[in-house]
Design a protein around this motif. Structure first.
Motif, PDB file in Angstrom:
ATOM      1  N   THR A  65       0.835  -1.195   0.000  1.00  0.00           N
ATOM      2  CA  THR A  65       0.000   0.000   0.000  1.00  0.00           C
ATOM      3  C   THR A  65       0.869   1.244   0.000  1.00  0.00           C
ATOM      4  O   THR A  65       1.968   1.255   0.566  1.00  0.00           O
ATOM      5  CB  THR A  65      -0.951   0.021   1.219  1.00  0.00           C
ATOM      6  N   HIS A  66       0.372   2.288  -0.660  1.00  0.00           N
ATOM      7  CA  HIS A  66       1.093   3.557  -0.788  1.00  0.00           C
ATOM      8  C   HIS A  66       0.108   4.715  -0.704  1.00  0.00           C
ATOM      9  O   HIS A  66      -1.101   4.529  -0.875  1.00  0.00           O
ATOM     10  CB  HIS A  66       1.814   3.632  -2.136  1.00  0.00           C
ATOM     11  N   CYS A 105       5.577   9.260   0.029  1.00  0.00           N
ATOM     12  CA  CYS A 105       4.651   8.218   0.473  1.00  0.00           C
ATOM     13  C   CYS A 105       4.896   8.075   1.973  1.00  0.00           C
ATOM     14  O   CYS A 105       6.021   7.804   2.384  1.00  0.00           O
ATOM     15  CB  CYS A 105       4.938   6.904  -0.256  1.00  0.00           C
ATOM     16  N   LEU A 107       4.139   5.834   3.945  1.00  0.00           N
ATOM     17  CA  LEU A 107       4.464   4.475   4.377  1.00  0.00           C
ATOM     18  C   LEU A 107       5.906   4.092   4.051  1.00  0.00           C
ATOM     19  O   LEU A 107       6.431   3.128   4.594  1.00  0.00           O
ATOM     20  CB  LEU A 107       3.504   3.472   3.725  1.00  0.00           C
ATOM     21  N   HIS A 108       6.511   4.810   3.137  1.00  0.00           N
ATOM     22  CA  HIS A 108       7.898   4.516   2.721  1.00  0.00           C
ATOM     23  C   HIS A 108       8.659   5.818   2.528  1.00  0.00           C
ATOM     24  O   HIS A 108       9.262   6.039   1.479  1.00  0.00           O
ATOM     25  CB  HIS A 108       7.911   3.731   1.401  1.00  0.00           C
ATOM     26  N   MET A 112      10.598   6.501  -0.897  1.00  0.00           N
ATOM     27  CA  MET A 112       9.585   6.779  -1.912  1.00  0.00           C
ATOM     28  C   MET A 112       9.220   8.253  -1.907  1.00  0.00           C
ATOM     29  O   MET A 112       8.405   8.709  -1.107  1.00  0.00           O
ATOM     30  CB  MET A 112       8.361   5.899  -1.630  1.00  0.00           C
TER      31      MET A 112
HETATM   32 CU    CU Z   1       4.805   3.686  -0.527  1.00  0.00          CU
END
Ligand code: CU
Length: 121
Positions: A65-66, A105, A107-108, A112
């Motif tokens: 997921t992003h 992002c 989450l990253h 990212m």
């Molecule tokens: Cu991501």
């Protein structure tokens, strides 16, 4: 590639990196798509004319997921953030304020990220 002047209007070729139209002519807003993958945006650098619309497109296969967050934008631009999604999703923003937009992002965020530069014209 060269810029051709027609009746005071600069007609730029489709190649990237050509400066915005000179002499007061307004460059046309563009439509650009950014691909979302595990774990990167593609492209990571984008330069567009003012008023261009960016669409981030998630893959049509299930993956990690992003999301898309405006981490830092030009002065006066409100932060925006997409939903967190894994696939079959897209998110669109029209960028009307010139300047540099740093996208991450959440989450990253270490790996990212991407930068969009919106030209003055
Ligand atoms: Cu991501």
């Amino acid at each position: 590639m060269r810029t051709v002047l027609v009746a005071g209007l600069a007609v730029a070729t489709a190649a990237a990196g050509i400066p915005a139209a000179a002499g007061g002519a307004k460059a046309k807003p563009q439509k650009k798509t950014v691909k979302i993958a595990d774990n990167y945006y593609s492209p990571t650098k984008l330069t567009v004319n003012r008023g261009s619309t960016i669409t981030w497109k998630w893959p049509d296969v299930t993956g990690d997921t992003h999301d898309v967050l405006l981490d830092k934008g030009p002065k006066g631009v409100k932060k925006f953030q997409s939903e967190t999604a894994g696939s079959f999703y897209s998110y669109k923003r029209k960028l009307t304020t010139p300047g540099v937009y740093k996208i991450i992002c959440t989450l990253h965020e270490q790996e990212m990220k991407m930068t969009i530069t919106v030209r003055k014209k």
